[in-house]
Design a protein around this motif. Sequence first.
Motif, short mmCIF file in Angstrom:
data_model
loop_
_atom_site.label_atom_id
_atom_site.label_comp_id
_atom_site.label_asym_id
_atom_site.label_seq_id
_atom_site.Cartn_x
_atom_site.Cartn_y
_atom_site.Cartn_z
N TYR A 23 0.81 -1.22 0.00
CA TYR A 23 0.00 0.00 0.00
C TYR A 23 0.85 1.27 0.00
N PRO A 27 5.62 -3.04 -3.54
CA PRO A 27 5.53 -4.45 -3.19
C PRO A 27 6.83 -5.19 -3.51
N ILE A 29 6.78 -8.74 -3.36
CA ILE A 29 6.40 -10.05 -3.92
C ILE A 29 5.16 -9.88 -4.79
N ASP A 31 1.34 -10.60 -6.30
CA ASP A 31 0.05 -10.80 -5.63
C ASP A 31 -0.21 -12.29 -5.39
N ASP A 35 -1.01 -13.84 -1.89
CA ASP A 35 -2.25 -14.58 -1.61
C ASP A 35 -1.94 -15.96 -1.03
N SER A 73 -12.65 -3.82 2.27
CA SER A 73 -12.14 -4.53 1.10
C SER A 73 -13.33 -5.21 0.42
N LEU A 74 -13.08 -6.19 -0.41
CA LEU A 74 -14.17 -6.92 -1.07
C LEU A 74 -13.97 -8.40 -0.87
N THR A 95 -19.38 -4.22 -12.73
CA THR A 95 -18.53 -3.09 -13.14
C THR A 95 -17.10 -3.60 -13.25
N LYS A 97 -13.34 -3.98 -12.28
CA LYS A 97 -12.55 -3.79 -11.07
C LYS A 97 -11.23 -3.15 -11.49
N VAL A 98 -11.14 -1.88 -11.22
CA VAL A 98 -10.00 -1.10 -11.67
C VAL A 98 -8.89 -1.20 -10.62
N SER A 102 -8.04 3.02 -3.58
CA SER A 102 -9.36 3.55 -3.20
C SER A 102 -9.22 5.00 -2.75
N ARG A 118 -7.87 4.92 1.80
CA ARG A 118 -8.50 3.91 2.65
C ARG A 118 -7.70 3.65 3.92
N PHE A 203 -17.71 4.76 -7.72
CA PHE A 203 -18.59 3.58 -7.68
C PHE A 203 -19.49 3.51 -6.46
N PRO A 232 -17.35 3.31 -13.67
CA PRO A 232 -17.06 2.08 -14.40
C PRO A 232 -18.40 1.60 -14.97
N VAL A 265 -16.37 -6.31 -10.40
CA VAL A 265 -17.05 -6.23 -9.10
C VAL A 265 -18.55 -6.27 -9.35
N1 LIG Z 1 1.96 -8.12 -3.54
C1 LIG Z 1 1.80 -7.84 -2.27
O1 LIG Z 1 2.74 -7.76 -1.50
C2 LIG Z 1 0.42 -7.61 -1.75
C3 LIG Z 1 0.22 -7.21 -0.42
C4 LIG Z 1 -1.07 -6.99 0.02
C5 LIG Z 1 -2.16 -7.15 -0.83
N2 LIG Z 1 -1.92 -7.54 -2.13
C6 LIG Z 1 -3.03 -7.75 -3.05
O2 LIG Z 1 -4.06 -6.83 -2.83
C7 LIG Z 1 -5.31 -7.44 -2.99
C8 LIG Z 1 -6.17 -7.23 -1.77
O3 LIG Z 1 -6.26 -5.88 -1.58
P1 LIG Z 1 -7.58 -5.10 -1.25
O4 LIG Z 1 -8.04 -5.35 0.12
O5 LIG Z 1 -7.29 -3.71 -1.64
O6 LIG Z 1 -8.70 -5.75 -2.12
P2 LIG Z 1 -8.93 -5.72 -3.65
O7 LIG Z 1 -7.96 -4.85 -4.34
O8 LIG Z 1 -8.99 -7.12 -4.08
O9 LIG Z 1 -10.40 -5.09 -3.76
C9 LIG Z 1 -10.94 -4.04 -3.00
C10 LIG Z 1 -10.85 -2.74 -3.70
O10 LIG Z 1 -11.27 -2.78 -5.03
C11 LIG Z 1 -11.44 -1.45 -5.45
N3 LIG Z 1 -12.34 -1.37 -6.60
C12 LIG Z 1 -11.93 -1.20 -7.88
N4 LIG Z 1 -12.95 -1.14 -8.72
C13 LIG Z 1 -14.08 -1.26 -7.98
C14 LIG Z 1 -15.46 -1.26 -8.30
N5 LIG Z 1 -15.89 -1.15 -9.56
N6 LIG Z 1 -16.35 -1.40 -7.29
C15 LIG Z 1 -15.93 -1.54 -6.01
N7 LIG Z 1 -14.62 -1.55 -5.64
C16 LIG Z 1 -13.69 -1.41 -6.62
C17 LIG Z 1 -11.88 -0.70 -4.23
O11 LIG Z 1 -11.00 0.39 -4.03
C18 LIG Z 1 -11.76 -1.70 -3.10
O12 LIG Z 1 -11.22 -1.13 -1.97
C19 LIG Z 1 -5.07 -8.89 -3.26
O13 LIG Z 1 -5.19 -9.12 -4.65
C20 LIG Z 1 -3.63 -9.09 -2.83
O14 LIG Z 1 -2.99 -10.05 -3.63
C21 LIG Z 1 -0.68 -7.75 -2.59
#
Ligand SMILES: NC(=O)c1ccc[n+]([C@@H]2O[C@H](COP(=O)([O-])OP(=O)(O)OC[C@H]3O[C@@H](n4cnc5c(N)ncnc54)[C@H](O)[C@@H]3O)[C@@H](O)[C@H]2O)c1
Length: 637
Positions: A23, A27, A29, A31, A35, A73-74, A95, A97-98, A102, A118, A203, A232, A265
């Motif tokens: 965040y 990163p 590693i 995704d 996971d 999150s979702l 829609t 998922k971009v 957030s 967020r 959204f 979206p 989403v």
């Molecule tokens: N590589 C790494 O080190 C690392 C670390 C942590 C998390 N991650 C990755 O992050 C993801 C989890 O993160 P997350 O909690 O942000 O969840 P997420 O990215 O899977 O989904 C939640 C987010 O999707 C967004 N979004 C985009 N389009 C949207 C739409 N049309 N409607 C609603 N929401 C929409 C929102 O901002 C919402 O907060 C996982 O895929 C994980 O692999 C990677």
Amino acid sequence: MTYKPDAVKSLADAIMRHKRLYYQGKPEISDADYDRLEDQLRQLAPEHPALEYVGSDAPGVNRKVAHETPMLSLQKTYVLDDLISWKGDHDIVGTWKVDGNSLSLVYKKGQLVLAKTRGNGRLGEDVTSKAQWVSDLVPRLQQPLDCEIRGELYCTEHHFAELVDEMLDLGLERPSNPRNIVAGLLGRRSHLNLARYFNFLAFEVLSDDSALHFKDEIEKFAWLTAEGFPIPEPKLIHKESELSAYLDQVKSVMEAGEIGLDGAVFSFNNRDLHYELGNTSHHPRYKMSYKWQGQTAVSVIKDITWATSRLGVITPVAVIEPVTLSGAKITNITLHNAEHVMAYNLKKGDEIEIVRSGEVIPKFLEVKKAAPGRYSWPAACGDCNETLEFDGVRLRCLNEAGCPAQQTGFILNWIRCAEIDDLSEKRLAAMQDLGLVSQVDDLYHLSVEDFLKLPLTKEKMAQKLWKNVQKSKTLPLARFLNGLGIQGTGLTSWEKILEDLPSLDKVRQASEDQIKAIDGFAEKTAQQIVAGLSAKSNIIDALLAAGLKPKAPSRSTSADGIFGGQTFVITGTLSKPRAEIEGLIKQAGGKTSSSVSKKTTAVITNDPDSGSSKMKKAQTLGIPVWSEDNLLEKLEA
Ligand SMILES: NC(=O)c1ccc[n+]([C@@H]2O[C@H](COP(=O)([O-])OP(=O)(O)OC[C@H]3O[C@@H](n4cnc5c(N)ncnc54)[C@H](O)[C@@H]3O)[C@@H](O)[C@H]2O)c1
Ligand SMILES: [Zn+2]
């Protein structure tokens, strides 16, 4: 059950550490690897707080601000069947998922007062000073409402390339990819204006104001659009069968690569259900994201080749050390266009990460370890040696007539559009090698004996090929025009043009203004069409001389039907699908248009007080307004 506190602790620590890095836009590693850590922890300790933890609360440069309503999150699934059972009998809205960051926008009395990230879902960061540079944000709502608008801040590939350029100019480090740079810039102290390269999609709307209590998602998105927010594009889905068609569409946007998506989403259309179902501490129960399991791999670029397409576009392709991803062996990967190569400074020897999600074409993600040196572009077309020109983000060979790659591409496109069966790319190559075909009209001068000269082609096939070619001489005019491969056009656009200009002569003589006057044709397309037709003039003449007689469309069901010569505009929801009503109008000889003008016969709506822009325009111009019933009565008369 054996409890392994050490394993649990080290997994949880790793998860929290990677969340923080992720965040912050750094990163370490992939995704998929991340996971996997979560899955391991879930097996050992399903209730562990690290799994419920939204986002990260890494100390940042921005002021912390609380979220009155948590930003969650979702829930996600990779399995279509799970999505289907979650849907049940409910109507849902899909829609894109971009993949960005957030962002929540707080409005007081209609005025944007705060933009926040967020963070950990309860506590975010105030990024107003940066977000103000994003042109998609609406600074003031039309009414003095209190509300919060949530959406995604993201960077397109094209903007990423421009941003890289500017960051390098400023002496900043090269950002790794469009997703990470959003978090990266939001966490910076300086260069706030770089956020102008970002876009925003809205959204969600939160408010206690009854004016913003929408009955369904479609109504919510309509309001966001009316307020000027990009959204979206929502897709209302009733039936299970519509779901996979929709996912295919999302997939093709993912493949086009201009905007980074990581799935779709879905939410229940009925908003009452949202209030009923509520949230867990991690996600709302009325939304579900569907992702394609993205498997990533690292490989090395062995070479970059540049291929010339039918329209003269030069596309870079990386030849890589073969790797296996989601069961397929990948040996090369598209690098999209010249600008992309520049933005990521791609060259031989670079170690790159690629991803393949489901059946989607594998995609370049980022450079893991750069080889020394600088990217390069070819100076000349590999097929005809002509100097290349820049056309937006792409390199182009402008030697349309003399470039073998473009000529072959042109003829292949013609074969496809004219539906000449059995004439494969291989056969065409053989005909070119034998000197039988160099221009498209040569096809029509071939005899059965000529086809017999092709390898592995016996009498029966030669006869068939000859017949197929002859049959295509009377192709529909729209297909004939589509076969000319004019930039900016497709079969549907030609069909539309022929409704107004129903013969080849009329189309060839049309001015830009005449084309622009047709519903749905913008100035740029009109220019491309007129210029394209004039550039293809010799080929059109040669095809006609070879005996082609394209069939003009039979005058639509009848211009003397009761709506002959009349144009209608539909607005708002009707009792039947819009396409059905449009069909009825067309059958009666009428046309439909998406915008109201002086030429409009009537606007059809069931909600004359909607205050929509179409209704306003109809009132100003004094255009009659009919209800759906009025229309049906006239049709039955
Ligand atoms: N590589 C790494 O080190 C690392 C670390 C942590 C998390 N991650 C990755 O992050 C993801 C989890 O993160 P997350 O909690 O942000 O969840 P997420 O990215 O899977 O989904 C939640 C987010 O999707 C967004 N979004 C985009 N389009 C949207 C739409 N049309 N409607 C609603 N929401 C929409 C929102 O901002 C919402 O907060 C996982 O895929 C994980 O692999 C990677
Ligand atoms: Zn060329």
